[in-house]
Design a protein around this motif. Structure first.
Motif, mmCIF file in Angstrom:
data_model
loop_
_atom_site.group_PDB
_atom_site.id
_atom_site.type_symbol
_atom_site.label_atom_id
_atom_site.label_comp_id
_atom_site.label_asym_id
_atom_site.label_seq_id
_atom_site.Cartn_x
_atom_site.Cartn_y
_atom_site.Cartn_z
ATOM 1 N N GLY A 157 0.810 -1.212 0.000
ATOM 2 C CA GLY A 157 0.000 0.000 0.000
ATOM 3 C C GLY A 157 0.844 1.263 0.000
ATOM 4 N N LEU A 158 2.097 1.141 0.457
ATOM 5 C CA LEU A 158 3.014 2.279 0.385
ATOM 6 C C LEU A 158 3.189 2.726 -1.068
ATOM 7 N N VAL A 159 3.165 1.756 -1.974
ATOM 8 C CA VAL A 159 3.320 2.069 -3.391
ATOM 9 C C VAL A 159 2.039 2.667 -3.944
ATOM 10 N N MET A 160 0.916 2.030 -3.661
ATOM 11 C CA MET A 160 -0.353 2.439 -4.266
ATOM 12 C C MET A 160 -0.812 3.805 -3.780
ATOM 13 N N GLY A 161 -0.749 4.021 -2.474
ATOM 14 C CA GLY A 161 -1.270 5.259 -1.920
ATOM 15 C C GLY A 161 -0.228 6.339 -1.722
ATOM 16 N N ASN A 207 0.003 2.114 6.503
ATOM 17 C CA ASN A 207 -0.237 1.000 5.575
ATOM 18 C C ASN A 207 0.274 -0.348 6.083
ATOM 19 N N PRO A 208 1.539 -0.457 6.520
ATOM 20 C CA PRO A 208 1.991 -1.755 7.033
ATOM 21 C C PRO A 208 1.260 -2.170 8.308
ATOM 22 N N ILE A 209 0.900 -1.201 9.143
ATOM 23 C CA ILE A 209 0.213 -1.507 10.397
ATOM 24 C C ILE A 209 -1.181 -2.056 10.128
ATOM 25 N N THR A 210 -1.898 -1.433 9.201
ATOM 26 C CA THR A 210 -3.257 -1.889 8.903
ATOM 27 C C THR A 210 -3.243 -3.296 8.312
ATOM 28 N N GLY A 211 -2.176 -3.610 7.549
ATOM 29 C CA GLY A 211 -2.063 -4.968 7.024
ATOM 30 C C GLY A 211 -1.942 -5.996 8.139
ATOM 31 N N LYS A 212 -1.131 -5.681 9.141
ATOM 32 C CA LYS A 212 -0.981 -6.589 10.288
ATOM 33 C C LYS A 212 -2.288 -6.708 11.068
#
Length: 468
Positions: A144-148, A318-323
């Motif tokens: 999501g770092l890439v997309m957003g 983004n990484p936090i929401t994935g976890k």
């Protein structure tokens, strides 16, 4: 093909990092040129309407190449595909750097866009393929770092680069990073995708021209002097061609883009949800700087820097929401994110903001909400499909998201221009008219966000259908 499960953690990490850095850099190019428009207009002696094609043309070419990505993944080694895409982008950037005329710049941008259009769906498919299901939320959160974040960071990074160098310096930046990643790719990229070789359906590719017409109409309709009758004709032809494309995908044995994915209702909801969250993100990055300049009367530089906190929060979350999605399930995470987005647009709808700090906080609320929705929705949608359809599913979701995002910008622009103009015609001051126009935009996207929240409530948590 190399079995992804046999890759060591260090190899997998290097593989993913290389892919994400390359994709992130290429993604920045999508939104980075807007800051350089005045400089490029002066340098090449073209109008604002002409210079806009550096973005409009990029978007159109990107959407044409997205549906081809599943076929490429099925018929090429991923290592060769990734290196080829990087090389295509690098050559396009080189053409722009040495460009002495505006048509040369357009050719270079088209090559960059083709590369981005192929890579955007492909890298998501590969990440889903090499990642165990229980960790998909986490790794797609990083994606999501890439997309957003890249979309939001593009104008910021270009503003910083242009502050110290000419417009060509921006493309030197792209070339240095992409060339470095290209060299590294020869050593770290692996062929991780199964190949099912099929014949390329050229008639389907021809029908995708309908997407060109549709996106052209969407971008042109908001312009004051656009020829509405011509646009209507293009729209009719485009819709017919898209209809023929859809019909053909269901009729042939090896479709260019397998639209059977749309028969899965939960996937359809995920497509709409990621699209609606993307609309909010892209409208914030386009409309908020206008509000800062036209209503709050700050400089272009300040309006660009005001986007930094929201972009930073999006990148952080983004990484936090994935976890969180892996731990608690996708649905509650996405509902929470949509509540944030609804709250942000709702606040803008009912109050008149005269303080840039408050606007920045609301932008952070909306962009932060996007981190809880967009990539979790992509991952949940993929988990709703059989593994053999994931590449097609990511291509469909990426293409539709791009079209919805473009439509959102066009709708916001139309509302802003027409409502503000009507307010001026009624005798209101320019300041009051601008505020009226922006409030109409806010109410519109508040309504869209509410629909997104309803979709989030309807969607089901699902396990991967990898056995199907």
């Amino acid at each position: 093909m190399e079995n992804p499960k046999s890759m060591s953690n260090a190899t997998r990490l290097l593989f993913i990092a290389t892919m994400l850095i390359g994709t992130f850099t290429m993604s920045i190019s999508q939104s980075s040129l807007s800051t350089a428009y005045p400089t490029l207009m002066s340098y090449f002696g073209v109008s604002a309407a002409t210079i806009q094609w550096l973005t409009t043309g990029f978007m159109i070419v990107m959407c044409i190449t997205m549906p081809i990505s599943p076929w490429l993944l099925n018929n090429m080694s991923f290592k060769k595909l990734f290196i080829s895409v990087l090389a295509l982008f690098d050559i396009g950037t080189l053409i722009i750097f040495f460009g002495t005329s505006f048509p040369m710049i357009l050719i270079g941008r088209a090559m960059e866009a083709a590369a981005v259009g192929i890579l955007f769906p492909s890298y998501q498919t590969v990440l889903l393929e090499i990642t165990p299901e229980k960790k998909r939320g986490t790794i797609m959160g990083v994606a999501g770092l890439v997309m957003g974040s890249a979309l939001a960071c593009g104008p910021i990074i270009s503003g910083i680069v242009l502050n110290f160098t000419s417009w060509r310096g921006l493309f030197i930046f792209f070339m240095v990073v992409i060339t470095t990643i290209l060299v590294i790719s020869f050593f770290v990229m692996k062929d991780v995708m199964k190949r099912v070789e099929t014949k390329l359906d050229w008639l389907s590719i021809f029908y995708t021209i309908g997407l060109v017409g549709l996106l052209y109409v969407i971008t042109e309709i908001s312009k004051v002097n656009s020829e509405k009758s011509l646009l209507l004709g293009i729209l009719v032809v485009s819709v017919i061609m898209i209809g023929l494309f859809v019909r053909r995908q269901f009729k042939i044995d090896n479709p260019l883009l397998d639209l059977r994915v749309l028969k899965t209702f939960n996937y359809d909801l995920a497509v709409l949800l990621t699209g609606f969250s993307y609309i909010s993100l892209i409208v914030v990055t386009i409309i908020f700087p206008l509000y800062y300049q036209q209503v709050l009367h700050v400089s272009p530089f300040i309006s660009g820097m005001a986007l930094v906190p929201g972009a930073a929060l999006l990148s952080f979350l983004n990484p936090i929401t994935g976890k969180l999605a892996d731990k608690f399930g996708f649905k509650p995470v996405m509902i929470f994110g949509m509540i944030m987005i609804v709250t942000g647009w709702g606040l803008l709808s009912v109050i008149t903001v005269s303080n840039i700090i408050l606007m920045i906080l609301i932008a952070m609320l909306i962009e932060g909400g996007n981190a809880f929705v967009m990539m979790p929705a992509v991952t949940l949608g993929a988990n709703s499909l059989p593994d053999k359809l994931i590449s097609h599913g990511t291509a469909v979701i990426t293409t539709i998201r791009q079209i919805l995002g473009s439509t959102g910008v066009a709708v916001a622009t139309l509302i802003l221009v027409n409502v503000s103009k009507n307010a001026v015609d009624q005798g209101k001051s320019i300041m009051h008219a601008n505020q009226t126009g922006f409030h109409a935009v806010y109410w519109t996207f508040f309504g869209i966000a509410v629909i997104g929240l309803v979709i989030a409530l309807l969607i089901r948590n699902t396990q991967s259908n990898s056995k199907k």
